[in-house]
Enzyme design. Structure first.
Site, PDB file in Angstrom:
ATOM      1  CG  ASN A   7      -1.654   1.278   1.438  1.00 56.70           C
ATOM      2  OD1 ASN A   7      -1.824   2.056   0.494  1.00 56.70           O
ATOM      3  ND2 ASN A   7      -2.112   1.519   2.654  1.00 56.70           N
ATOM      4  CD1 TRP A   8       3.883   1.512  -2.558  1.00 57.97           C
ATOM      5  CD2 TRP A   8       4.010   2.726  -4.441  1.00 57.97           C
ATOM      6  NE1 TRP A   8       4.940   1.043  -3.294  1.00 57.97           N
ATOM      7  CE2 TRP A   8       5.045   1.765  -4.448  1.00 57.97           C
ATOM      8  CE3 TRP A   8       3.890   3.602  -5.518  1.00 57.97           C
ATOM      9  CZ2 TRP A   8       5.950   1.667  -5.506  1.00 57.97           C
ATOM     10  CZ3 TRP A   8       4.790   3.492  -6.577  1.00 57.97           C
ATOM     11  CH2 TRP A   8       5.822   2.537  -6.561  1.00 57.97           C
ATOM     12  CE  LYS A   9       0.456   3.420   4.844  1.00 60.86           C
ATOM     13  NZ  LYS A   9       0.248   3.490   6.261  1.00 60.86           N
ATOM     14  CG  HIS A  86      -5.862   1.610   4.927  1.00 65.08           C
ATOM     15  ND1 HIS A  86      -5.414   2.612   5.752  1.00 65.08           N
ATOM     16  CD2 HIS A  86      -4.853   0.729   4.810  1.00 65.08           C
ATOM     17  CE1 HIS A  86      -4.162   2.343   6.105  1.00 65.08           C
ATOM     18  NE2 HIS A  86      -3.791   1.206   5.552  1.00 65.08           N
ATOM     19  CD  GLU A  88      -2.815   5.435   6.680  1.00 65.23           C
ATOM     20  OE1 GLU A  88      -2.724   5.589   5.452  1.00 65.23           O
ATOM     21  OE2 GLU A  88      -1.907   4.931   7.376  1.00 65.23           O
ATOM     22  CD  GLU A 156      -3.758  -2.826   7.168  1.00 63.29           C
ATOM     23  OE1 GLU A 156      -2.602  -3.008   6.788  1.00 63.29           O
ATOM     24  OE2 GLU A 156      -4.409  -1.804   6.888  1.00 63.29           O
ATOM     25  N   GLY A 162       1.956   1.664  10.798  1.00 59.58           N
ATOM     26  CA  GLY A 162       2.855   2.792  10.571  1.00 59.58           C
ATOM     27  C   GLY A 162       3.670   3.205  11.784  1.00 59.58           C
ATOM     28  CB  SER A 198       4.899  -2.619  12.024  1.00 58.13           C
ATOM     29  OG  SER A 198       4.223  -1.448  12.439  1.00 58.13           O
ATOM     30  N   GLY A 219       2.643  -1.320   4.286  1.00 52.82           N
ATOM     31  CA  GLY A 219       2.662   0.098   3.953  1.00 52.82           C
ATOM     32  C   GLY A 219       4.082   0.570   3.702  1.00 52.82           C
ATOM     33  N   GLY A 220       4.697   1.137   4.739  1.00 49.27           N
ATOM     34  CA  GLY A 220       6.013   1.777   4.616  1.00 49.27           C
ATOM     35  C   GLY A 220       7.058   0.943   3.893  1.00 49.27           C
TER      36      GLY A 220
HETATM   37  C1  PEP Z   1      -0.862  -0.089   5.884  1.00 47.94           C
HETATM   38  O1  PEP Z   1      -0.871   1.107   5.629  1.00 47.94           O
HETATM   39  O2  PEP Z   1      -1.755  -0.822   5.459  1.00 47.94           O
HETATM   40  C2  PEP Z   1       0.236  -0.627   6.684  1.00 47.94           C
HETATM   41  C3  PEP Z   1       0.188  -1.891   7.037  1.00 47.94           C
HETATM   42  O3  PEP Z   1       1.255   0.239   7.015  1.00 47.94           O
HETATM   43  P1  PEP Z   1       2.657  -0.126   7.690  1.00 47.94           P
HETATM   44  O4  PEP Z   1       3.165  -1.398   7.044  1.00 47.94           O
HETATM   45  O5  PEP Z   1       3.538   1.050   7.389  1.00 47.94           O
HETATM   46  O6  PEP Z   1       2.418  -0.327   9.145  1.00 47.94           O
END
Ligand code: PEP
Length: 236
Positions: A7-9, A86, A88, A156, A162, A198, A219-220
């Site tokens: 997920n590139w956000k 999601h 966010e 999640e 994040g 994470s 994500g990151g």
């Molecule tokens: C996400 O945004 O779905 C996510 C899992 O982020 P991160 O891996 O950065 O915690």
């Protein structure tokens, strides 16, 4: 088959996506499904190795909704999947589970594979209602038109996304078992369940081997090739 979804956000560019898809395609194996969820402006057709998807779709099908993007429009780009719910976007758009179900319904109606995200906040966890929130999340965010295996759930934990913190292996196993039991009760027991929050190259091997974990949502660590490719290598 294990699923690795990035997920590139609100990051990246079309050039960066082309580069990532090329690199990922070179390392991905047949028993892996790689999915990249990118901003609308980058949506395009993927390839046999990499599915490309949006990060959300509208809860409406068409009409006077300035700034919104429908599931049909996402499908028209060549993309084949979408995230819905999601944490966010739930926060930013004040989405309820019912709103998320509407988004997922339009996704399914337009041949997009939805990943329906559920998870508990820090306060919900600390007050002992985390499991209840997740079970309600699954029961209420999955739309009526969902078929067994025709969508994906991502668990999640909102307190971990994040932040570089992950639940214990036992906590992930417990929540995934609860989600599996809920899906079985709904007649949707074949649905893959991803873990997200994470995930890194260091912890992915342990997480992917937990019972009822069908893959990971990242994500990151999906933004840069030097982080994302080792994750794929470690799952293969
Ligand atoms: C996400 O945004 O779905 C996510 C899992 O982020 P991160 O891996 O950065 O915690």
């Amino acid at each position: 088959m294990k699923i690795i979804a990035g997920n590139w956000k609100m990051n990246g560019s079309r050039t960066a996506l082309d580069d990532m898809v090329d690199s990922v395609s070179r390392v991905a194996g047949n028993d892996l499904r790689i999915m990249m969820f990118v901003p609308y402006t980058m949506l395009r057709t993927g390839n046999d190795m990499v599915m490309i998807g949006a990060q959300n779709v509208s809860k409406f099908d068409t009409g006077a909704h300035t700034g919104d993007v429908s599931a049909a429009m996402v499908r028209d780009t060549g993309a084949v999947a979408t995230l819905v719910g999601h944490s966010e976007t739930r926060d930013a758009l004040h989405d309820t589970n019912a709103d998320v179900a509407l988004r997922a319904m339009h996704a399914i109606d337009n041949d997009l594979l939805p990943i329906i995200c559920v998870g508990e906040t820090d306060i919900e966890r600390k007050t002992g209602i985390g499991e209840k929130v997740v079970v309600h999340g699954v029961r209420e965010s999955v739309p009526k038109n969902a078929k067994n295996g025709g969508f994906i759930i991502a668990y999640e934990p909102r307190w971990a996304i994040g932040r570089g913190i992950t639940p214990t292996t036992q906590e992930i196993a417990d929540m995934h078992r609860i989600i599996r039991d809920t899906l079985i009760d709904m007649g949707l027991g074949d649905t893959p369940i991803l873990y997200g929050a994470s995930v890194t190259a260091q912890n992915v091997r342990e997480i992917i081997n937990i019972k009822n974990v069908s893959g990971v949502l990242i994500g990151g660590a999906s933004l840069k090739k030097q982080d994302f490719i080792p994750i794929i290598e470690n799952v293969k």
